[in-house]
Enzyme design. Sequence first.
Site, short mmCIF file in Angstrom:
data_model
loop_
_atom_site.label_atom_id
_atom_site.label_comp_id
_atom_site.label_asym_id
_atom_site.label_seq_id
_atom_site.Cartn_x
_atom_site.Cartn_y
_atom_site.Cartn_z
N SER A 184 0.88 -1.19 0.06
CA SER A 184 -0.12 0.02 -0.03
C SER A 184 1.01 1.04 -0.01
O SER A 184 2.18 1.12 0.36
CB SER A 184 -0.90 0.11 1.26
N TYR B 180 -1.68 -1.58 10.10
CA TYR B 180 -1.91 -1.69 8.67
C TYR B 180 -0.49 -1.15 8.13
O TYR B 180 0.39 -1.57 7.40
CB TYR B 180 -2.91 -1.07 8.01
N LYS C 295 2.40 -3.02 6.21
CA LYS C 295 2.59 -2.92 4.55
C LYS C 295 4.12 -2.36 4.67
O LYS C 295 4.80 -2.76 3.31
CB LYS C 295 1.74 -1.98 4.27
#
Length: 275
Positions: free
Chosen positions: A142, A155, A159
């Site tokens: 991401s 997150y 990532k």
Amino acid sequence: MKIETGQVAVVTGGASGIGLELCHEFGRRGMAVVAADIEADALAAAVGALRSAGIDAIGKECDVTSMDSVQALADECFAWKGNVHVVCNNAGVVAFGDAMGSLEDWKWVIDVDLWGVVHGLFAFGPRMREAGEPGHFVNTASTAGLLGFPGIAPYVAAKHAVVGMTQSLWHELQPTALSASVLCPGIVSTNINTSERNRPGVAAGSVERSGAWGDGWAEAQTAEEVAVIVADAVEADQFWVIPHEAYGGQALTLAQGRIDKQPPLLPVVHEQIHP
């Protein structure tokens, strides 16, 4: 690698969003496709749509947090056509909240977003390497793997790890017939905003679907657009896949800030169309 008719692509998180569109795009380019997902009903619908489009496709329920489950997926894929050529470690979830808000959020997100990728590499990589045929890993990270967005720290951490490990993997694969790309999209119109629906212990149907994640954002791309970019990158053996190019510029600014000993850059998302 050159994508050719009859090669096999495997996509985790393949029942919706970017994963489903990757299945369609690789299928349109002649590949046989294995869609893997934890959601049985969505998976059945996805495979039906793929087959209706004339794509040679099968589906396999898979929990990427379990090495046994991903190994069973790999066993079925290799038994189906004899080899696998593209593996998209794409399944992902996000939890929203303060970095010190929930230890369980950290465990869940890292189990899916980081360990899911590791499990995919271990389950598919050795056999693909031994086969000696061209092959490619696409690991979905991401722009949160390049920049430190607040409010989604687990997150961001997962990532960033995917970006780093895929760089190491790329170097290690150079003497082989395999290669790798890391996908770092910005906002894409998917249902990742309701990924809590797949969280262990959450009752089926208890998470309200309130539109796609990209609704209302000027920068939002469609999953179809991203899938085309990814397939082109595989054919070009392109490592960095950053569909929202402005984030590449922000990453450069962040890197300069490190050299200049400045605080981290606050990432900028394009203005919302509506509140």
